[in-house]
Motif scaffolding. Structure first.
Motif, PDB file in Angstrom:
ATOM      1  N   LYS A  12       0.811  -1.218   0.000  1.00 44.49           N
ATOM      2  CA  LYS A  12       0.000   0.000   0.000  1.00 44.49           C
ATOM      3  C   LYS A  12       0.842   1.265   0.000  1.00 44.49           C
ATOM      4  O   LYS A  12       0.439   2.286  -0.530  1.00 44.49           O
ATOM      5  CB  LYS A  12      -0.963   0.000   1.176  1.00 44.49           C
ATOM      6  N   ALA A  13       2.022   1.223   0.583  1.00 44.28           N
ATOM      7  CA  ALA A  13       2.898   2.389   0.597  1.00 44.28           C
ATOM      8  C   ALA A  13       3.464   2.672  -0.798  1.00 44.28           C
ATOM      9  O   ALA A  13       3.787   3.809  -1.117  1.00 44.28           O
ATOM     10  CB  ALA A  13       4.038   2.177   1.584  1.00 44.28           C
ATOM     11  N   SER A  58       9.706  -0.935  -8.293  1.00 42.87           N
ATOM     12  CA  SER A  58      10.016   0.177  -7.395  1.00 42.87           C
ATOM     13  C   SER A  58      10.474  -0.286  -6.022  1.00 42.87           C
ATOM     14  O   SER A  58      11.512   0.121  -5.532  1.00 42.87           O
ATOM     15  CB  SER A  58       8.795   1.081  -7.226  1.00 42.87           C
ATOM     16  N   CYS A  59       9.665  -1.139  -5.367  1.00 43.56           N
ATOM     17  CA  CYS A  59       9.969  -1.519  -3.979  1.00 43.56           C
ATOM     18  C   CYS A  59      10.423  -2.976  -3.853  1.00 43.56           C
ATOM     19  O   CYS A  59      10.701  -3.428  -2.752  1.00 43.56           O
ATOM     20  CB  CYS A  59       8.744  -1.283  -3.102  1.00 43.56           C
ATOM     21  N   SER A  60      10.468  -3.716  -4.934  1.00 38.33           N
ATOM     22  CA  SER A  60      10.862  -5.129  -4.970  1.00 38.33           C
ATOM     23  C   SER A  60       9.916  -6.039  -4.209  1.00 38.33           C
ATOM     24  O   SER A  60      10.265  -7.168  -3.902  1.00 38.33           O
ATOM     25  CB  SER A  60      12.293  -5.328  -4.470  1.00 38.33           C
ATOM     26  N   GLY A  61       8.711  -5.554  -3.899  1.00 45.28           N
ATOM     27  CA  GLY A  61       7.701  -6.385  -3.250  1.00 45.28           C
ATOM     28  C   GLY A  61       7.228  -7.479  -4.187  1.00 45.28           C
ATOM     29  O   GLY A  61       7.282  -7.344  -5.396  1.00 45.28           O
TER      30      GLY A  61
END
Length: 107
Positions: A12-13, A58-61
């Protein structure tokens, strides 16, 4: 034939949206039936299926949601609402060909 998938990061961030194109081919599953398999070749030459290609750039999630672009042609002219779309449904003159193109990651 190339098939485009639109991804949305599950963090979510982050919430990033991106798109990738995959080659599709039919794979036999038995009893005379076949199912489509969508895969792309990475820079290293390895093949990755769309369902496992969910790492956010972007965040590698790894919790991204993927949707195959589905479209049908209408009289509505294709514009920025189509090329910058974040959803998977296309209802304009391109029939899905340009849908989400602004988010496409080229490798």
């Amino acid at each position: 034939m190339k098939t485009r998938f639109i991804f949305r990061c599950g963090n979510k961030a982050c919430g990033r949206v991106w798109a990738r194109e995959y080659d599709s081919r039919m794979v036999p599953v038995g009893y005379g039936r076949s199912v489509p398999r969508y895969e792309r070749e990475t820079e290293t030459g390895r093949k990755v299926e769309a369902g496992y290609d969910t790492r956010c750039p972007s965040c590698s999630g790894m919790r991204a949601q993927a949707s195959r672009v589905a479209g049908f042609r209408t009289a509505h002219a294709c514009d920025a609402r189509c090329t910058e779309a974040k959803g998977f449904k296309c209802e304009c003159s391109c029939g899905g060909k340009n849908h989400g193109r602004a988010h496409l990651i080229c490798e």
